[in-house]
Design an enzyme around this catalytic site. Structure first.
Site, PDB file in Angstrom:
ATOM      1  N   ARG A 303       1.064  -0.781   0.225  1.00  0.00           N
ATOM      2  CA  ARG A 303      -0.149  -0.067   0.204  1.00  0.00           C
ATOM      3  C   ARG A 303       0.860   1.503  -0.056  1.00  0.00           C
ATOM      4  O   ARG A 303       0.384   2.271  -0.268  1.00  0.00           O
ATOM      5  CB  ARG A 303      -0.908   0.295   1.125  1.00  0.00           C
ATOM      6  CG  ARG A 303      -1.831  -0.733   1.121  1.00  0.00           C
ATOM      7  CD  ARG A 303      -2.612  -0.162   2.200  1.00  0.00           C
ATOM      8  NE  ARG A 303      -4.203  -1.206   1.823  1.00  0.00           N
ATOM      9  CZ  ARG A 303      -4.883  -2.218   3.092  1.00  0.00           C
ATOM     10  NH1 ARG A 303      -4.438  -2.944   3.762  1.00  0.00           N
ATOM     11  NH2 ARG A 303      -5.893  -2.743   2.612  1.00  0.00           N
ATOM     12  N   LEU A 307      -0.700   3.319  -5.216  1.00  0.00           N
ATOM     13  CA  LEU A 307      -0.917   4.357  -4.804  1.00  0.00           C
ATOM     14  C   LEU A 307      -0.605   6.064  -4.398  1.00  0.00           C
ATOM     15  O   LEU A 307      -0.342   7.516  -4.549  1.00  0.00           O
ATOM     16  CB  LEU A 307      -2.627   4.467  -4.385  1.00  0.00           C
ATOM     17  CG  LEU A 307      -3.408   3.258  -4.864  1.00  0.00           C
ATOM     18  CD1 LEU A 307      -4.078   2.413  -3.947  1.00  0.00           C
ATOM     19  CD2 LEU A 307      -4.137   4.053  -5.989  1.00  0.00           C
ATOM     20  N   VAL A 425      -9.326   2.729  -4.517  1.00  0.00           N
ATOM     21  CA  VAL A 425      -9.059   1.884  -4.729  1.00  0.00           C
ATOM     22  C   VAL A 425      -8.226   1.005  -3.252  1.00  0.00           C
ATOM     23  O   VAL A 425      -7.825   1.757  -2.297  1.00  0.00           O
ATOM     24  CB  VAL A 425      -8.437   1.113  -5.927  1.00  0.00           C
ATOM     25  CG1 VAL A 425      -9.314   2.040  -6.887  1.00  0.00           C
ATOM     26  CG2 VAL A 425      -7.257   2.281  -5.868  1.00  0.00           C
ATOM     27  N   GLU A 426      -8.020  -0.431  -3.734  1.00  0.00           N
ATOM     28  CA  GLU A 426      -6.917  -0.951  -1.973  1.00  0.00           C
ATOM     29  C   GLU A 426      -7.754  -0.432  -1.138  1.00  0.00           C
ATOM     30  O   GLU A 426      -7.137   0.002  -0.410  1.00  0.00           O
ATOM     31  CB  GLU A 426      -5.798  -0.429  -2.582  1.00  0.00           C
ATOM     32  CG  GLU A 426      -4.766  -1.652  -3.569  1.00  0.00           C
ATOM     33  CD  GLU A 426      -2.934  -1.400  -3.273  1.00  0.00           C
ATOM     34  OE1 GLU A 426      -2.892  -0.678  -2.802  1.00  0.00           O
ATOM     35  OE2 GLU A 426      -3.112  -1.746  -4.670  1.00  0.00           O
ATOM     36  N   GLY A 427      -9.116  -0.691  -0.504  1.00  0.00           N
ATOM     37  CA  GLY A 427      -9.047  -0.023   0.641  1.00  0.00           C
ATOM     38  C   GLY A 427     -10.045   0.744   0.340  1.00  0.00           C
ATOM     39  O   GLY A 427      -8.515   2.106   0.687  1.00  0.00           O
TER      40      GLY A 427
END
Length: 749
Positions: A303, A307, A425-427
């Site tokens: 993460r 991003l 995105v990604e949570g």
């Protein structure tokens, strides 16, 4: 005594209950510097000793070479309009190794560091659909999972083809009913033996929001595996697994597109009775049921990469554009950047771009050094994507009409349109803030919480006694530290450095003690309800996050040799960070829902908190020198926007803006001579062209200086123009059969 206490706590469920999927998330990754803030007494000396490196020469050469070449060959406006990456761009990226940055050299890849990959992603994030071709193959998905968990046969088969771009991957995780709660996926694979006795898996799934799905030929599908006959020896439901499925496999449907708000290939993946070998599970049949653990482990550090790179690129883009534009655009005969309203926005953009970049380098370097910090990674993901969005909006405020009108000359419009993608995105950031950062951190990074939970689950009375006694001692000590450091305003905490930044280390030591003390109160008095108390845990997350950003800002300042001209930028960022921590504490005090203690915090506690603040925010006096950092060409501007691809001056948008900015800066001394002459009455003309002619006639400026002023004014006028479209081009969608919305409605009818 402790045996009875253990039983009482278990029976009353005073501490949060942990599910299997939560346990996998909690146990993934490592505790790193985030644990220092939970301790209440951070060891800044050891934290400063963590690496803050520059890129290796080979990786810098890739950025200066192929990445720059890619920028020069991509027409981002055309791709935004056509939504298609040209064939020559695909071929260039294959030839130059863009698809194998993450893959080790022995398998045909580049073997690039985490910091290097993030730098490439930051520099290519402004390329729209092309940027997604860099991100997806080099983050969570087939290559990363195969490298870590694949069998040697799988690595040999897939990694070279992924590195060369022969295989274009996508990762099928999200479903209509499973987004941030990815553990609730409905995709199912049933294990069976075919007529030849081979063990296979029949998959059925419906995935959506899958980036690169329409152009991919290798899909990693996350699915829950059922094995009713226990053919794999792992029970009837081994659990979530990641299975490789090739394009062309019967029952696999690829190719349809969603229509993202910014142009990149994204679409659904449908699987109806898709049959693959059990050998297609990443890691082989023995790895069935390990998919959730694999995903959590890779996201622990992952993460922090793609991003945040995009979010920080937006921060830097705002700085790169808004600072120069504020000096090029004039109103009331002065650059708008000298007006206090725009100046405040520009100062924030400069300081936050500096601070966000510090976190990227520090955390990515930590991942390269073997750490997998899930909490720090989640902090970067949430805050860099949101800060990128906010700073772009601030930049649009400064650029006003030039930011509103779309076209090749709009510098910030694309970043503004695409910002919600990174936030989502990604949570989704809402859940990242309210569930992951503090929810995971309070258990994982706390010095005693996880030890206590494990001892409770294991009915281990000696371990429970040790953990509880240690916890009580830590709680009492942090209560004392909070009191003493509050009374001394942090001066009782020893700073690891001397000079103008020492007081910020002291304030962070003070903030950490209060944060740790409040964390213990929340765990003791709110307990298992913290899962549902998203607003409260979100405020704790904010307090933790801004402690990290404040520290990484200090770390960057040290790593770059304490640049004197950067000190106002650093101070602005630190005062802002401390104000966010202060606001978070005030929110916790005001909303701490517990008998007696809640009342004490809400009323006398909040009054004392406001009377003795960490910070009230950056002083107005700081705005001018901080804004100046990105309003004047030079090394400081270059440091703040470093990592972006800067166009040639003959290019539209940013290119022509930078040209005008340079020429106006060069003309400023001559302009100053004319202004001085006007004030002294030597020049009587007031209209700029007439004043210049009179100044030249009277020898106030030379002919060369006059030419510089004329060139600067011509460049200024060009730079503030916006795109104009003839009628036939403006209505091109109607003439070609309808706009996107109309076509979508027709398709769904």
């Amino acid at each position: 005594m402790f045996a009875k206490l253990l039983k009482t706590i278990k029976d009353a469920r005073l501490l949060p209950q942990i599910s299997d999927t939560e346990r996998a998330a909690l146990e993934a990754g490592t505790v790193w510097v985030d644990g220092e803030f939970f301790s209440g007494n951070p060891d800044f000396t050891s934290m400063l000793a963590e690496a803050y490196p520059k890129l290796p020469p080979e990786e810098q050469a890739f950025l200066d070479g192929p990445v720059e070449e890619l920028w020069r060959m991509v027409d981002t406006w055309k791709i935004q309009e056509t939504r298609e990456v040209p064939a020559d761009v695909w071929e260039f990226m294959r030839d130059k190794g863009f698809f194998g940055l993450i893959i080790p050299k022995e398998y045909g890849g580049f073997g690039m560091s985490t910091l290097g990959r993030a730098a490439v992603m930051m520099k290519t994030s402004g390329l729209g659909a092309v940027g997604s071709l860099v991100v997806i193959p080099n983050t969570l998905g087939a290559a990363e999972l195969l490298m870590e968990y694949g069998t040697e046969a799988q690595k040999t088969e897939y990694l070279p083809r992924l590195a060369s771009g022969e295989y274009v991957p996508c990762f099928g995780l999200t479903e209509p009913t499973a987004g941030s709660d990815a553990a609730s996926i409905k995709a199912e694979g049933v294990v069976f033996k075919d007529d030849d006795g081979e063990v296979k898996i029949r998959l059925n799934f419906a995935k959506r929001y899958i980036t690169l799905a329409p152009v991919a030929n290798l899909v990693s599908v996350a699915a829950g595996i059922a094995d009713p006959d226990n053919l794999l020896g792992k029970g009837e439901y081994p659990g979530i697994s990641v299975v490789l499925v090739h394009k062309g496999t019967p029952g696999l449907e690829l190719g349809d597109h969603h229509l993202p708000i910014s142009a990149f290939d994204n679409g659904p993946i449908i699987g109806k009775d898709v049959v693959v070998s059990a050998e297609n599970v990443i890691g082989g049949p023995g790895n069935v049921g390990e998919g959730w653990r694999m995903l959590m482990e890779q996201l622990s550090g992952g993460r922090a990469v793609s991003l945040p790179a995009g979010g920080i690129a937006s921060c830097k883009l705002a700085a790169a554009a808004a600072g120069p534009y504020s000096m090029v655009r004039q109103q009331f005969n002065i650059p708008i950047g000298y007006m206090e309203g725009p100046e405040a926005k520009i100062a924030k953009i400069a300081a936050m771009a500096y601070a966000m970049e510090s976190s990227r380098v520090y955390v990515c370097a930590g991942v390269d050094n073997g750490h997998q910090p899930p909490v720090a990674s989640a902090i970067l993901k949430q805050h860099t994507t949101e800060m990128g969005q906010r700073l772009v909006i601030d930049g649009l405020d400064v650029m006003a009409g030039a930011g509103v009108m779309q076209g090749p000359n709009n510098i910030l419009g694309g970043a503004y349109i695409g910002a919600p993608v990174g936030v989502t995105v990604e949570g989704a950031n809402i859940l990242t803030r309210t569930l992951i950062i503090f929810g995971q951190g309070a258990v994982r990074c706390h010095p005693y919480a996880l030890k206590t939970l494990r001892s409770l689950e294991d009915d281990d009375v000696p371990a429970f006694k040790s953990a509880v006694l240690g916890w009580m001692g830590s709680f009492a000590m942090n209560g004392l530290r909070t009191l003493v450091r509050g009374l001394t305003r942090g001066w009782s905490f020893r700073s690891p450095v001397k000079g103008p930044t020492a007081r910020y280390y002291r304030k962070l030591g003070w903030a950490s003690a209060r944060f740790a003390f409040l964390t213990d109160l929340a765990l003791f008095l709110v307990g298992a309800k913290l899962k549902q108390k998203g607003k409260l845990s979100g405020r704790f997350a904010d307090a933790l996050s801004w402690q990290l950003f404040a520290f990484t800002t200090l770390r960057r300042f040290e790593a770059e040799g304490r640049q004197a001209e950067d000190l106002p930028v650093v101070q602005w960022a630190l005062e802002y960070s401390l104000k966010q921590i202060q606001d978070a504490f005030e929110g916790i005090y005001a909303n701490f829902d517990a008998p007696v203690v809640g009342w004490l915090l809400r009323y006398p506690g909040r009054l004392l908190l406001r009377a003795n603040t960490l910070s009230t925010g950056p002083s107005d006096k700081l705005d001018r020198p901080v804004a100046n950092a990105i309003q004047v060409p030079g090394a400081q501007y270059d440091r703040i926007v470093d990592g972006l691809a800067m166009p040639d001056e003959n290019q539209p948008g940013m290119g022509r803006l930078l040209k005008a900015w340079r020429l106006i800066s060069e003309a400023r001394p001559a302009q100053g001579k004319i202004m001085k002459a006007i004030k002294q009455g030597e020049i009587t003309a007031r209209e700029p062209a007439a004043a210049l002619a009179e100044a030249l006639e009277k020898g106030v400026v030379t002919a060369a200086e006059a030419d510089t002023i004329r060139s600067a004014e011509a460049a200024r006028m060009e730079a503030i123009q916006v795109d104009v479209f003839p009628k036939d081009e403006y209505y091109r969608n109607r003439q070609s059969g309808g706009d996107a919305v109309t076509m979508a409605r027709a398709a769904n009818a």
